[in-house]
Design a protein around this motif. Structure first.
Motif, PDB file in Angstrom:
ATOM      1  N   SER A 216       0.822  -1.577  -0.358  1.00 46.15           N
ATOM      2  CA  SER A 216       0.069   0.031  -0.330  1.00 46.15           C
ATOM      3  C   SER A 216       0.801   1.175   0.180  1.00 46.15           C
ATOM      4  O   SER A 216       0.914   2.080  -1.031  1.00 46.15           O
ATOM      5  CB  SER A 216      -1.298   0.050   1.423  1.00 46.15           C
ATOM      6  OG  SER A 216      -1.770   0.891   1.103  1.00 46.15           O
TER       7      SER A 216
ATOM      8  N   HIS B 105       2.453   1.350  -3.015  1.00 45.57           N
ATOM      9  CA  HIS B 105       1.822   2.378  -4.608  1.00 45.57           C
ATOM     10  C   HIS B 105       1.485   3.641  -4.572  1.00 45.57           C
ATOM     11  O   HIS B 105       1.503   4.427  -4.829  1.00 45.57           O
ATOM     12  CB  HIS B 105       0.348   1.895  -4.462  1.00 45.57           C
ATOM     13  CG  HIS B 105      -0.170   0.491  -4.710  1.00 45.57           C
ATOM     14  ND1 HIS B 105       1.229   0.225  -6.409  1.00 45.57           N
ATOM     15  CD2 HIS B 105      -0.399  -1.020  -4.845  1.00 45.57           C
ATOM     16  CE1 HIS B 105       0.425  -0.970  -6.447  1.00 45.57           C
ATOM     17  NE2 HIS B 105      -0.114  -2.032  -5.691  1.00 45.57           N
ATOM     18  N   HIS B 106       0.917   4.393  -3.032  1.00 52.25           N
ATOM     19  CA  HIS B 106       1.104   5.341  -2.497  1.00 52.25           C
ATOM     20  C   HIS B 106       1.305   6.876  -3.176  1.00 52.25           C
ATOM     21  O   HIS B 106       1.838   7.195  -3.963  1.00 52.25           O
ATOM     22  CB  HIS B 106       0.786   5.547  -0.188  1.00 52.25           C
ATOM     23  CG  HIS B 106       0.333   6.718  -0.404  1.00 52.25           C
ATOM     24  ND1 HIS B 106       0.502   7.176   0.703  1.00 52.25           N
ATOM     25  CD2 HIS B 106      -0.690   8.427  -0.760  1.00 52.25           C
ATOM     26  CE1 HIS B 106      -0.117   8.802   1.009  1.00 52.25           C
ATOM     27  NE2 HIS B 106      -0.587   9.381  -0.590  1.00 52.25           N
TER      28      HIS B 106
ATOM     29  N   ASN C 236      -0.243   5.555  -6.516  1.00 50.30           N
ATOM     30  CA  ASN C 236      -1.359   4.682  -7.518  1.00 50.30           C
ATOM     31  C   ASN C 236      -2.093   4.388  -6.203  1.00 50.30           C
ATOM     32  O   ASN C 236      -2.183   3.591  -4.919  1.00 50.30           O
ATOM     33  CB  ASN C 236      -0.806   3.167  -7.569  1.00 50.30           C
ATOM     34  CG  ASN C 236      -1.748   2.470  -7.876  1.00 50.30           C
ATOM     35  OD1 ASN C 236      -3.269   2.223  -7.648  1.00 50.30           O
ATOM     36  ND2 ASN C 236      -1.698   1.161  -8.267  1.00 50.30           N
ATOM     37  N   LEU C 237      -3.185   5.528  -6.360  1.00 53.13           N
ATOM     38  CA  LEU C 237      -3.683   5.766  -4.469  1.00 53.13           C
ATOM     39  C   LEU C 237      -4.982   5.197  -4.831  1.00 53.13           C
ATOM     40  O   LEU C 237      -5.608   4.062  -3.529  1.00 53.13           O
ATOM     41  CB  LEU C 237      -4.922   7.310  -4.645  1.00 53.13           C
ATOM     42  CG  LEU C 237      -3.908   8.405  -4.226  1.00 53.13           C
ATOM     43  CD1 LEU C 237      -4.599   9.394  -4.913  1.00 53.13           C
ATOM     44  CD2 LEU C 237      -2.845   8.286  -3.362  1.00 53.13           C
ATOM     45  N   SER C 238      -5.603   4.099  -5.908  1.00 54.21           N
ATOM     46  CA  SER C 238      -5.932   2.993  -6.186  1.00 54.21           C
ATOM     47  C   SER C 238      -5.571   1.530  -5.727  1.00 54.21           C
ATOM     48  O   SER C 238      -6.285   1.103  -4.473  1.00 54.21           O
ATOM     49  CB  SER C 238      -7.590   2.811  -7.353  1.00 54.21           C
ATOM     50  OG  SER C 238      -7.829   2.056  -7.433  1.00 54.21           O
ATOM     51  N   GLY C 239      -4.839   1.642  -5.313  1.00 52.67           N
ATOM     52  CA  GLY C 239      -3.921   0.312  -5.041  1.00 52.67           C
ATOM     53  C   GLY C 239      -3.928   0.576  -3.667  1.00 52.67           C
ATOM     54  O   GLY C 239      -4.087  -0.505  -3.074  1.00 52.67           O
TER      55      GLY C 239
ATOM     56  N   GLN D  74      -5.286   2.601  -1.233  1.00 49.86           N
ATOM     57  CA  GLN D  74      -6.444   2.256  -0.201  1.00 49.86           C
ATOM     58  C   GLN D  74      -7.010   1.048  -0.752  1.00 49.86           C
ATOM     59  O   GLN D  74      -6.797  -0.078   0.569  1.00 49.86           O
ATOM     60  CB  GLN D  74      -7.550   3.009  -1.127  1.00 49.86           C
ATOM     61  CG  GLN D  74      -9.020   2.961  -0.363  1.00 49.86           C
ATOM     62  CD  GLN D  74     -10.246   4.335  -1.205  1.00 49.86           C
ATOM     63  OE1 GLN D  74      -9.851   5.342  -2.388  1.00 49.86           O
ATOM     64  NE2 GLN D  74     -10.742   3.775  -1.087  1.00 49.86           N
ATOM     65  N   LYS D  75      -6.946   0.079  -1.440  1.00 48.00           N
ATOM     66  CA  LYS D  75      -7.821  -1.392  -1.204  1.00 48.00           C
ATOM     67  C   LYS D  75      -6.476  -2.140  -0.399  1.00 48.00           C
ATOM     68  O   LYS D  75      -7.136  -2.827   0.441  1.00 48.00           O
ATOM     69  CB  LYS D  75      -7.443  -1.639  -2.829  1.00 48.00           C
ATOM     70  CG  LYS D  75      -7.914  -2.985  -3.081  1.00 48.00           C
ATOM     71  CD  LYS D  75      -7.744  -3.750  -4.289  1.00 48.00           C
ATOM     72  CE  LYS D  75      -8.328  -5.046  -4.757  1.00 48.00           C
ATOM     73  NZ  LYS D  75      -8.174  -5.742  -5.906  1.00 48.00           N
TER      74      LYS D  75
ATOM     75  N   LYS E 220      -7.468   8.397   0.916  1.00 52.40           N
ATOM     76  CA  LYS E 220      -8.622   8.672   0.342  1.00 52.40           C
ATOM     77  C   LYS E 220      -8.706  10.276  -0.433  1.00 52.40           C
ATOM     78  O   LYS E 220      -9.334  10.373  -0.552  1.00 52.40           O
ATOM     79  CB  LYS E 220      -8.994   8.506   1.349  1.00 52.40           C
ATOM     80  CG  LYS E 220      -9.689   6.583   1.915  1.00 52.40           C
ATOM     81  CD  LYS E 220     -10.877   6.022   2.451  1.00 52.40           C
ATOM     82  CE  LYS E 220     -11.175   4.628   2.498  1.00 52.40           C
ATOM     83  NZ  LYS E 220     -12.348   4.971   3.402  1.00 52.40           N
TER      84      LYS E 220
ATOM     85  N   GLY F 226      -5.994  11.709  -0.798  1.00 49.25           N
ATOM     86  CA  GLY F 226      -4.967  12.133  -1.812  1.00 49.25           C
ATOM     87  C   GLY F 226      -3.998  12.797  -1.115  1.00 49.25           C
ATOM     88  O   GLY F 226      -3.414  13.666  -1.957  1.00 49.25           O
TER      89      GLY F 226
END
Length: 180
Positions: free
Chosen positions: A53, A56-57, A61-64, A66-67, A105, A107
């Motif tokens: 995470s 990705h952050h 890659n905020l979607s990845g 966050q997931k 979330k 950003g």
């Protein structure tokens, strides 16, 4: 000499010293696959997901991010005692990671983080392991940022192909019945 698994100590060194979250994932995933029952909700998977995470952050890659942060938090909340057994201040860490998820979330730009410890034994072992020089720490930010693009993935791809072949053997054939 060490009461904590060396891959965990490696994870801590990579996490805190050069923030190589990709390598954190690599060392713990190998340990999880080889030394555990491979439970998908183990504390090891939570730590792997937390590191990925962050990777990705950092890359935007905020979607990845966050997931995986959400999945990691579910595991951490379920496995508080195991986090504590690893020397981690579980309450503080869960709160800290919950805050990180909110930042993702919203950003918010990436910043490195640390894992809070409740047990000095893990800190001593992590420091001793670091000072042993057993790990080579990469410091080039561009390399750390894009590490997944430059690694040798031939073994991973071969294992996926083998797994796919094995699954295909298990699937019933969909051939139409022969005409009588």
């Amino acid at each position: 000499m060490y009461s904590f698994p060396l891959p965990y100590l490696s994870f801590l060194v990579y996490f805190h010293e050069n923030h190589d979250y990709f390598e954190c994932h690599e060392v713990l995933e190998e340990y999880w696959k080889e030394k555990t029952d491979q439970s998908r909700d183990s504390v090891w998977v939570g730590l792997i997901q937390a590191a990925v995470s962050l990777y990705h952050h950092r890359r935007g890659n905020l979607s990845g991010a966050q997931k995986l942060a959400g999945k990691a938090l579910k595991i951490f909340k379920k496995r508080k005692d195991e986090l504590t057994a690893l020397g981690i201040d579980s309450e503080t860490f869960i709160n800290q990671f919950t805050h990180r998820l909110q930042e993702i979330k919203a950003g918010t730009s990436f910043t490195d983080m640390t894992i809070p410890f409740a047990d000095q034994k893990v800190v001593q072992q992590y420091r001793h392991f670091l000072e042993s020089g057993a790990l080579s720490l990469e410091s080039d930010p561009n390399y750390l940022y894009n590490k997944h693009l430059v690694r040798d993935r031939s073994q991973v791809l071969a294992a996926r192909e083998q797994s796919l072949r094995e699954r295909r053997k298990l699937l019933p054939t969909m051939d139409p019945p022969a005409n009588p």
